[in-house]
Write a protein that holds these residues in place. Structure first.
Motif, PDB file in Angstrom:
ATOM      1  N   VAL A 163       0.810  -1.273   0.052  1.00  0.00           N
ATOM      2  CA  VAL A 163       0.023   0.063   0.064  1.00  0.00           C
ATOM      3  C   VAL A 163       0.855   1.331  -0.059  1.00  0.00           C
ATOM      4  O   VAL A 163       0.332   2.526  -0.441  1.00  0.00           O
ATOM      5  CB  VAL A 163      -1.113  -0.047   1.162  1.00  0.00           C
ATOM      6  CG1 VAL A 163      -1.825  -1.250   1.193  1.00  0.00           C
ATOM      7  CG2 VAL A 163      -0.096   0.028   2.527  1.00  0.00           C
TER       8      VAL A 163
ATOM      9  N   VAL B  60       3.449  -3.156   4.335  1.00  0.00           N
ATOM     10  CA  VAL B  60       2.180  -3.381   4.632  1.00  0.00           C
ATOM     11  C   VAL B  60       1.429  -3.467   3.186  1.00  0.00           C
ATOM     12  O   VAL B  60       1.399  -2.881   2.201  1.00  0.00           O
ATOM     13  CB  VAL B  60       1.517  -2.033   5.259  1.00  0.00           C
ATOM     14  CG1 VAL B  60       0.004  -2.497   5.517  1.00  0.00           C
ATOM     15  CG2 VAL B  60       2.282  -1.890   6.375  1.00  0.00           C
TER      16      VAL B  60
ATOM     17  N   ARG C 257      -2.670  -4.689   1.431  1.00  0.00           N
ATOM     18  CA  ARG C 257      -4.277  -5.085   1.738  1.00  0.00           C
ATOM     19  C   ARG C 257      -4.472  -6.432   1.137  1.00  0.00           C
ATOM     20  O   ARG C 257      -4.178  -6.901   0.204  1.00  0.00           O
ATOM     21  CB  ARG C 257      -5.167  -4.048   0.807  1.00  0.00           C
ATOM     22  CG  ARG C 257      -6.411  -4.204   0.633  1.00  0.00           C
ATOM     23  CD  ARG C 257      -7.150  -3.334   1.818  1.00  0.00           C
ATOM     24  NE  ARG C 257      -8.657  -3.584   1.659  1.00  0.00           N
ATOM     25  CZ  ARG C 257      -9.537  -3.009   2.170  1.00  0.00           C
ATOM     26  NH1 ARG C 257      -9.174  -2.224   3.088  1.00  0.00           N
ATOM     27  NH2 ARG C 257     -10.760  -3.142   2.271  1.00  0.00           N
TER      28      ARG C 257
ATOM     29  N   TYR D 230      -8.410  -6.916   5.361  1.00  0.00           N
ATOM     30  CA  TYR D 230      -7.201  -7.072   6.267  1.00  0.00           C
ATOM     31  C   TYR D 230      -6.354  -6.236   5.967  1.00  0.00           C
ATOM     32  O   TYR D 230      -6.208  -5.951   4.814  1.00  0.00           O
ATOM     33  CB  TYR D 230      -6.747  -8.704   6.388  1.00  0.00           C
ATOM     34  CG  TYR D 230      -7.821  -9.815   6.969  1.00  0.00           C
ATOM     35  CD1 TYR D 230      -8.021  -9.931   8.274  1.00  0.00           C
ATOM     36  CD2 TYR D 230      -8.614 -10.266   6.088  1.00  0.00           C
ATOM     37  CE1 TYR D 230      -8.868 -10.992   8.856  1.00  0.00           C
ATOM     38  CE2 TYR D 230      -9.325 -11.425   6.309  1.00  0.00           C
ATOM     39  CZ  TYR D 230      -9.484 -11.683   7.884  1.00  0.00           C
ATOM     40  OH  TYR D 230     -10.286 -12.677   8.412  1.00  0.00           O
ATOM     41  N   TYR D 231      -5.416  -5.944   6.854  1.00  0.00           N
ATOM     42  CA  TYR D 231      -3.888  -5.448   6.549  1.00  0.00           C
ATOM     43  C   TYR D 231      -3.008  -6.400   6.844  1.00  0.00           C
ATOM     44  O   TYR D 231      -2.829  -6.830   7.983  1.00  0.00           O
ATOM     45  CB  TYR D 231      -3.677  -4.150   6.771  1.00  0.00           C
ATOM     46  CG  TYR D 231      -4.379  -3.271   6.292  1.00  0.00           C
ATOM     47  CD1 TYR D 231      -3.608  -2.671   5.006  1.00  0.00           C
ATOM     48  CD2 TYR D 231      -5.719  -2.649   6.631  1.00  0.00           C
ATOM     49  CE1 TYR D 231      -4.592  -1.608   4.203  1.00  0.00           C
ATOM     50  CE2 TYR D 231      -6.307  -1.699   5.951  1.00  0.00           C
ATOM     51  CZ  TYR D 231      -5.576  -1.097   4.638  1.00  0.00           C
ATOM     52  OH  TYR D 231      -6.211  -0.123   3.995  1.00  0.00           O
TER      53      TYR D 231
ATOM     54  N   LYS E 260       0.824  -7.300   7.362  1.00  0.00           N
ATOM     55  CA  LYS E 260       2.195  -6.737   7.760  1.00  0.00           C
ATOM     56  C   LYS E 260       3.461  -7.507   7.533  1.00  0.00           C
ATOM     57  O   LYS E 260       3.223  -8.768   8.328  1.00  0.00           O
ATOM     58  CB  LYS E 260       1.984  -5.622   8.801  1.00  0.00           C
ATOM     59  CG  LYS E 260       0.921  -4.771   8.667  1.00  0.00           C
ATOM     60  CD  LYS E 260       0.642  -4.009   9.998  1.00  0.00           C
ATOM     61  CE  LYS E 260       1.553  -3.190  10.612  1.00  0.00           C
ATOM     62  NZ  LYS E 260       1.344  -2.359  11.738  1.00  0.00           N
TER      63      LYS E 260
ATOM     64  N   ALA F  39      -9.303  -4.651   8.606  1.00  0.00           N
ATOM     65  CA  ALA F  39      -9.067  -3.363   8.174  1.00  0.00           C
ATOM     66  C   ALA F  39     -10.155  -2.568   8.756  1.00  0.00           C
ATOM     67  O   ALA F  39     -11.326  -3.084   9.222  1.00  0.00           O
ATOM     68  CB  ALA F  39      -9.431  -3.513   6.779  1.00  0.00           C
TER      69      ALA F  39
END
Length: 251
Positions: free
Chosen positions: A32, A45, A47, A55-56, A58, A117
Protein backbone atom coordinates in the motif's frame (compact mmCIF):
# COMPACT_ATOMS: atom_id res chain seq x y z
CA UNK A 1 8.18 -20.70 16.26
CA UNK A 2 5.20 -18.71 17.50
CA UNK A 3 1.72 -18.55 15.92
CA UNK A 4 -1.41 -16.86 17.22
CA UNK A 5 -4.76 -16.96 15.41
CA UNK A 6 -7.99 -15.15 16.19
CA UNK A 7 -10.74 -17.72 16.59
CA UNK A 8 -13.04 -15.48 14.53
CA UNK A 9 -10.60 -15.30 11.59
CA UNK A 10 -8.89 -18.68 11.47
CA UNK A 11 -11.75 -20.29 9.56
CA UNK A 12 -11.70 -17.53 6.94
CA UNK A 13 -7.96 -17.88 6.47
CA UNK A 14 -8.22 -21.67 6.34
CA UNK A 15 -10.89 -21.48 3.62
CA UNK A 16 -8.45 -19.51 1.47
CA UNK A 17 -5.41 -21.66 2.23
CA UNK A 18 -3.81 -18.87 4.25
CA UNK A 19 -3.79 -20.36 7.74
CA UNK A 20 -0.01 -20.61 8.03
CA UNK A 21 2.98 -18.34 8.30
CA UNK A 22 4.50 -19.66 5.06
CA UNK A 23 1.31 -19.08 3.06
CA UNK A 24 0.94 -15.49 4.28
CA UNK A 25 4.64 -14.82 3.73
CA UNK A 26 4.57 -16.13 0.14
CA UNK A 27 1.34 -14.36 -0.86
CA UNK A 28 1.91 -12.01 -3.81
CA UNK A 29 0.31 -8.61 -3.19
CA UNK A 30 1.00 -4.97 -4.02
CA UNK A 31 2.17 -2.95 -1.01
CA UNK A 32 0.00 0.00 0.00
CA UNK A 33 3.03 2.28 0.33
CA UNK A 34 6.81 2.22 0.11
CA UNK A 35 8.42 -0.30 2.50
CA UNK A 36 10.06 1.03 5.66
CA UNK A 37 13.77 0.33 5.64
CA UNK A 38 16.30 0.70 8.39
CA UNK A 39 16.97 -1.12 11.66
CA UNK A 40 18.94 -3.50 9.44
CA UNK A 41 15.90 -4.78 7.54
CA UNK A 42 12.56 -3.88 5.98
CA UNK A 43 8.85 -3.75 6.82
CA UNK A 44 5.89 -3.53 4.42
CA UNK A 45 2.08 -3.38 4.50
CA UNK A 46 -0.39 -4.98 2.07
CA UNK A 47 -4.16 -4.96 1.65
CA UNK A 48 -5.78 -8.42 1.72
CA UNK A 49 -9.44 -8.90 0.74
CA UNK A 50 -10.98 -12.31 1.39
CA UNK A 51 -14.61 -12.13 0.37
CA UNK A 52 -16.42 -9.86 2.81
CA UNK A 53 -13.47 -9.88 5.21
CA UNK A 54 -10.74 -7.26 4.70
CA UNK A 55 -7.34 -7.20 6.35
CA UNK A 56 -3.99 -5.46 6.41
CA UNK A 57 -1.10 -7.88 6.08
CA UNK A 58 2.19 -6.62 7.50
CA UNK A 59 5.44 -8.46 6.83
CA UNK A 60 8.96 -7.65 7.99
CA UNK A 61 12.46 -9.05 7.91
CA UNK A 62 15.19 -8.15 10.42
CA UNK A 63 13.22 -5.03 11.37
CA UNK A 64 13.97 -5.09 15.08
CA UNK A 65 13.49 -3.02 18.18
CA UNK A 66 15.91 -3.26 21.11
CA UNK A 67 14.75 -2.98 24.72
CA UNK A 68 16.01 -3.97 28.15
CA UNK A 69 13.79 -7.02 27.94
CA UNK A 70 15.06 -7.84 24.44
CA UNK A 71 18.61 -6.46 24.25
CA UNK A 72 19.37 -8.46 21.09
CA UNK A 73 16.21 -7.20 19.45
CA UNK A 74 12.77 -8.52 18.51
CA UNK A 75 10.55 -7.81 15.49
CA UNK A 76 8.59 -4.60 15.99
CA UNK A 77 5.43 -6.51 15.08
CA UNK A 78 5.99 -8.78 18.09
CA UNK A 79 5.95 -5.71 20.31
CA UNK A 80 2.87 -4.32 18.54
CA UNK A 81 0.99 -7.62 18.79
CA UNK A 82 1.80 -7.89 22.50
CA UNK A 83 0.44 -4.37 23.02
CA UNK A 84 -2.71 -5.09 21.00
CA UNK A 85 -3.44 -8.04 23.27
CA UNK A 86 -2.73 -5.90 26.34
CA UNK A 87 -5.22 -3.31 25.09
CA UNK A 88 -7.80 -6.04 24.59
CA UNK A 89 -7.32 -7.27 28.17
CA UNK A 90 -7.61 -3.72 29.50
CA UNK A 91 -10.65 -2.79 27.42
CA UNK A 92 -8.91 -0.09 25.35
CA UNK A 93 -10.41 0.05 21.82
CA UNK A 94 -7.76 -0.76 19.21
CA UNK A 95 -6.92 -2.95 16.23
CA UNK A 96 -8.39 -6.44 15.92
CA UNK A 97 -5.58 -8.96 15.36
CA UNK A 98 -6.28 -11.96 13.13
CA UNK A 99 -2.84 -13.59 13.10
CA UNK A 100 0.70 -13.12 14.34
CA UNK A 101 3.71 -15.33 13.66
CA UNK A 102 7.48 -15.10 13.57
CA UNK A 103 10.25 -17.30 12.22
CA UNK A 104 14.03 -17.52 12.01
CA UNK A 105 15.09 -18.47 8.49
CA UNK A 106 18.84 -18.89 7.92
CA UNK A 107 19.53 -16.26 10.58
CA UNK A 108 16.84 -13.90 9.25
CA UNK A 109 14.15 -12.72 11.69
CA UNK A 110 10.78 -12.69 9.93
CA UNK A 111 7.41 -11.62 11.33
CA UNK A 112 3.85 -11.42 10.01
CA UNK A 113 1.01 -9.44 11.60
CA UNK A 114 -2.51 -9.58 10.14
CA UNK A 115 -5.19 -7.20 11.43
CA UNK A 116 -8.76 -6.45 10.42
CA UNK A 117 -9.11 -3.44 8.13
CA UNK A 118 -10.86 -0.44 9.67
CA UNK A 119 -12.94 0.18 6.56
CA UNK A 120 -15.96 1.57 8.39
CA UNK A 121 -13.77 3.93 10.45
CA UNK A 122 -12.19 7.26 9.51
CA UNK A 123 -9.00 8.64 11.00
CA UNK A 124 -9.06 11.96 12.84
CA UNK A 125 -6.39 13.39 10.51
CA UNK A 126 -8.82 13.26 7.58
CA UNK A 127 -11.56 14.91 9.66
CA UNK A 128 -9.20 17.75 10.48
CA UNK A 129 -8.70 18.46 6.77
CA UNK A 130 -12.27 19.78 6.55
CA UNK A 131 -12.68 20.83 10.17
CA UNK A 132 -13.79 24.39 9.46
CA UNK A 133 -16.62 23.16 7.23
CA UNK A 134 -18.08 20.83 9.88
CA UNK A 135 -21.10 21.81 11.94
CA UNK A 136 -20.31 22.79 15.52
CA UNK A 137 -22.36 19.86 16.89
CA UNK A 138 -20.37 17.37 14.81
CA UNK A 139 -17.05 18.88 15.90
CA UNK A 140 -18.19 18.61 19.52
CA UNK A 141 -19.06 14.92 19.06
CA UNK A 142 -15.64 14.19 17.60
CA UNK A 143 -13.89 16.05 20.41
CA UNK A 144 -15.84 14.09 23.03
CA UNK A 145 -14.95 10.80 21.33
CA UNK A 146 -11.24 11.67 21.35
CA UNK A 147 -11.45 12.75 24.97
CA UNK A 148 -13.22 9.53 25.93
CA UNK A 149 -10.57 7.43 24.19
CA UNK A 150 -7.77 9.29 25.99
CA UNK A 151 -9.53 8.87 29.33
CA UNK A 152 -10.06 5.12 28.76
CA UNK A 153 -6.41 4.73 27.76
CA UNK A 154 -5.06 6.57 30.79
CA UNK A 155 -7.48 5.09 33.31
CA UNK A 156 -6.24 1.69 32.16
CA UNK A 157 -2.73 2.79 33.13
CA UNK A 158 -1.29 3.13 29.62
CA UNK A 159 0.47 5.86 27.66
CA UNK A 160 0.20 5.57 23.88
CA UNK A 161 3.36 7.50 23.06
CA UNK A 162 2.19 8.49 19.55
CA UNK A 163 -1.27 9.87 20.31
CA UNK A 164 -1.57 11.58 16.93
CA UNK A 165 -4.63 12.31 14.75
CA UNK A 166 -3.55 9.73 12.15
CA UNK A 167 -3.56 7.02 14.84
CA UNK A 168 -7.06 7.78 16.15
CA UNK A 169 -9.92 6.22 14.16
CA UNK A 170 -13.57 7.14 14.60
CA UNK A 171 -16.94 5.87 13.45
CA UNK A 172 -20.49 6.94 14.14
CA UNK A 173 -22.48 4.82 16.58
CA UNK A 174 -26.00 6.20 16.81
CA UNK A 175 -25.89 9.72 18.18
CA UNK A 176 -22.21 9.63 19.08
CA UNK A 177 -18.82 8.57 17.77
CA UNK A 178 -16.66 5.76 19.06
CA UNK A 179 -12.89 5.84 18.74
CA UNK A 180 -10.02 3.37 18.65
CA UNK A 181 -6.22 3.42 18.37
CA UNK A 182 -3.67 2.00 15.97
CA UNK A 183 0.16 1.98 15.96
CA UNK A 184 0.78 0.63 19.45
CA UNK A 185 4.50 -0.04 19.19
CA UNK A 186 5.49 2.72 21.63
CA UNK A 187 2.80 2.04 24.22
CA UNK A 188 4.06 1.60 27.75
CA UNK A 189 2.62 1.70 31.28
CA UNK A 190 1.66 5.09 32.67
CA UNK A 191 4.64 5.48 35.00
CA UNK A 192 4.67 9.21 35.68
CA UNK A 193 1.01 9.95 36.23
CA UNK A 194 -0.08 13.37 35.05
CA UNK A 195 3.19 14.02 33.22
CA UNK A 196 2.64 10.99 30.97
CA UNK A 197 -0.96 11.98 30.35
CA UNK A 198 0.20 15.46 29.34
CA UNK A 199 2.60 13.88 26.82
CA UNK A 200 -0.26 12.15 24.98
CA UNK A 201 -2.67 15.09 25.09
CA UNK A 202 -0.08 17.68 24.06
CA UNK A 203 0.97 15.49 21.12
CA UNK A 204 -2.64 15.31 19.96
CA UNK A 205 -3.44 19.01 20.27
CA UNK A 206 -0.15 20.11 18.71
CA UNK A 207 -0.91 18.09 15.58
CA UNK A 208 -4.56 19.13 15.54
CA UNK A 209 -3.49 22.67 14.72
CA UNK A 210 -6.94 23.69 13.44
CA UNK A 211 -8.48 23.36 16.91
CA UNK A 212 -9.21 26.66 18.60
CA UNK A 213 -8.51 27.27 22.28
CA UNK A 214 -12.22 26.82 22.91
CA UNK A 215 -12.15 23.41 21.25
CA UNK A 216 -9.10 22.35 23.24
CA UNK A 217 -11.03 23.38 26.33
CA UNK A 218 -13.94 21.22 25.19
CA UNK A 219 -11.55 18.28 24.75
CA UNK A 220 -9.95 18.71 28.18
CA UNK A 221 -13.27 19.41 29.87
CA UNK A 222 -14.65 16.13 28.55
CA UNK A 223 -11.42 14.29 29.42
CA UNK A 224 -11.40 15.62 33.00
CA UNK A 225 -15.20 15.62 33.39
CA UNK A 226 -15.07 19.33 34.16
CA UNK A 227 -16.56 22.49 32.72
CA UNK A 228 -14.47 23.75 29.80
CA UNK A 229 -13.51 26.86 31.82
CA UNK A 230 -12.82 25.10 35.10
CA UNK A 231 -9.54 25.92 36.88
CA UNK A 232 -8.36 22.32 36.32
CA UNK A 233 -8.68 22.83 32.58
CA UNK A 234 -6.63 26.05 32.87
CA UNK A 235 -3.92 24.14 34.74
CA UNK A 236 -3.72 21.37 32.13
CA UNK A 237 -3.61 23.89 29.28
CA UNK A 238 -0.73 25.69 30.96
CA UNK A 239 1.24 22.47 31.39
CA UNK A 240 0.60 21.44 27.79
CA UNK A 241 1.74 24.85 26.57
CA UNK A 242 4.88 24.55 28.68
CA UNK A 243 5.70 21.17 27.17
CA UNK A 244 5.17 22.57 23.68
CA UNK A 245 7.52 25.48 24.36
CA UNK A 246 10.17 23.08 25.65
CA UNK A 247 9.91 20.92 22.53
CA UNK A 248 10.13 23.97 20.25
CA UNK A 249 13.20 25.24 22.13
CA UNK A 250 14.96 21.90 21.59
CA UNK A 251 14.07 21.76 17.88
Amino acid sequence: MSDHFSAADRGILQAHGLDSFDALWALQLDSVDAPNTGRGGWSSVFRLDLGEAAYYLKRQSDYLTHTLRHPFGEPTFACEFRNIRRYQRLGIPSLQPAYFGERRVNGERRAVLLTRALDDWRDLHSWLGSWGALEAALRAQLLRACAGLARTLHQAGQRHGCFYPKHIFLRRNGERFEACLIDLEKTRPLLFGRADRIVDLEALTRRAGVWSEGEMRQLLGAYLDRDAYDADVDSWLEQMAGRRRSKEARA
